[in-house]
Every structure is written in C-alpha cells, then in structure tokens.
Motif scaffolding. Sequence first.
Motif, PDB file in Angstrom:
ATOM      1  N   UNK A  17      33.627  37.856  28.609  1.00 10.57           N
ATOM      2  CA  UNK A  17      33.650  37.133  29.886  1.00 10.57           C
ATOM      3  C   UNK A  17      34.928  37.437  30.669  1.00 10.57           C
ATOM      4  N   UNK A  18      36.072  37.439  29.981  1.00 11.38           N
ATOM      5  CA  UNK A  18      37.333  37.724  30.676  1.00 11.38           C
ATOM      6  C   UNK A  18      37.406  39.182  31.126  1.00 11.38           C
ATOM      7  N   UNK A  19      36.822  40.087  30.352  1.00 11.09           N
ATOM      8  CA  UNK A  19      36.798  41.494  30.763  1.00 11.09           C
ATOM      9  C   UNK A  19      35.980  41.660  32.041  1.00 11.09           C
ATOM     10  N   UNK A  20      34.849  40.973  32.118  1.00 11.01           N
ATOM     11  CA  UNK A  20      34.039  41.056  33.340  1.00 11.01           C
ATOM     12  C   UNK A  20      34.789  40.432  34.518  1.00 11.01           C
ATOM     13  N   UNK A  21      35.468  39.343  34.266  1.00 10.12           N
ATOM     14  CA  UNK A  21      36.258  38.705  35.331  1.00 10.12           C
ATOM     15  C   UNK A  21      37.342  39.651  35.830  1.00 10.12           C
ATOM     16  N   UNK A  22      38.008  40.362  34.929  1.00  8.67           N
ATOM     17  CA  UNK A  22      39.028  41.331  35.330  1.00  8.67           C
ATOM     18  C   UNK A  22      38.429  42.479  36.134  1.00  8.67           C
ATOM     19  N   UNK A  23      37.217  42.922  35.760  1.00 10.43           N
ATOM     20  CA  UNK A  23      36.570  43.994  36.518  1.00 10.43           C
ATOM     21  C   UNK A  23      36.320  43.574  37.963  1.00 10.43           C
ATOM     22  N   UNK A  24      35.821  42.354  38.148  1.00 10.05           N
ATOM     23  CA  UNK A  24      35.535  41.895  39.513  1.00 10.05           C
ATOM     24  C   UNK A  24      36.816  41.627  40.292  1.00 10.05           C
ATOM     25  N   UNK A  25      37.832  41.154  39.622  1.00 10.44           N
ATOM     26  CA  UNK A  25      39.115  40.936  40.299  1.00 10.44           C
ATOM     27  C   UNK A  25      39.699  42.266  40.762  1.00 10.44           C
ATOM     28  N   UNK A  26      39.635  43.280  39.918  1.00 10.73           N
ATOM     29  CA  UNK A  26      40.158  44.590  40.321  1.00 10.73           C
ATOM     30  C   UNK A  26      39.322  45.192  41.448  1.00 10.73           C
ATOM     31  N   UNK A  27      38.021  44.934  41.439  1.00 17.60           N
ATOM     32  CA  UNK A  27      37.173  45.398  42.541  1.00 17.60           C
ATOM     33  C   UNK A  27      37.551  44.698  43.842  1.00 17.60           C
ATOM     34  N   UNK A  28      37.839  43.399  43.760  1.00 21.16           N
ATOM     35  CA  UNK A  28      38.262  42.665  44.954  1.00 21.16           C
ATOM     36  C   UNK A  28      39.572  43.221  45.498  1.00 21.16           C
ATOM     37  N   UNK A  29      40.520  43.509  44.602  1.00 24.05           N
ATOM     38  CA  UNK A  29      41.811  44.050  45.041  1.00 24.05           C
ATOM     39  C   UNK A  29      41.615  45.428  45.678  1.00 24.05           C
ATOM     40  N   UNK A  30      40.767  46.246  45.090  1.00 25.61           N
ATOM     41  CA  UNK A  30      40.528  47.589  45.625  1.00 25.61           C
ATOM     42  C   UNK A  30      39.894  47.549  47.009  1.00 25.61           C
TER      43      UNK A  30
END
Length: 129
Positions: A17-30
């Motif tokens: 769950x935290x890995x998926x959250x990090x993926x979406x956060x990095x997508x938002x930053x990008x």
Amino acid sequence: MSELSNSLEVSTTGLRAQAQRLRHTSENIANADTPGYRRKTVPFEDVVGRGEIGGVRTGRVQLDRSDPQRVYDPNHPLADETGHYDGSNVDLVVEIADAREAQRSYEANLKIFDQARQMSAGLLELLRR
C-alpha cells in the motif's frame, strides 16, 4: 507459527500500500507543471472479514477535486484572452510531506517484517535442538 506468518502477511500488505502511495505521489510531483493535471490520491481500506487476517489495501485512485491554480502567462498556447490558463492543483509541499510519511510508514512495515522473520528463524532454530 501461524501468528508469525500472519504478521508477515499484514506487514506485506502495508508495504504494498505504501509503495503504491509513493508511486502516485511521485507521479503528482512529476506532473506539477502540467496544465490541467489533477492530483491523484490513494485511499486505504482495512482488510478484515471472513477468512482474512487483516491488513490494508488500496482503494481506487481518486482525483483531487480542488480548483487548479490559475497561471498568468500570455505567451502560453493554452492562455485565454486574459493571459491565464489552468495549471495543476498539485502543491509540492503537500506532496513532499506525503512522500516522507509514506516512506516512514514503508520503513516501519519493513522493520516489522524483518522482526517477524527473525523470530520465525529463531523459533525454527529452537525446534531443531
């Protein structure tokens, strides 16, 4: 031994769950500078029910409904007659804080996983004697 394997499974669900959250956060930053981009969030849901051991899973990805930032740039191709266009609704400070929180939660789940693994190995060693 069953409780130890259950703790491994629970911490594994947290890691996913935290890995998926990090993926979406990095997508938002990008995509913070992408015009019209909407911030993505991932809700967490408890996994408790018939035959389930507990843990967490991610729900459907949701788009943040807050208004996008109005950017003034009369030379931008998307600018209207007033020189403004809709930017993204990503706040980098919020995204960095979310990334830090997800990272710390991931590390905590990893430590729980490692502790349960060490306890299982110790138990197996005791049973061999």
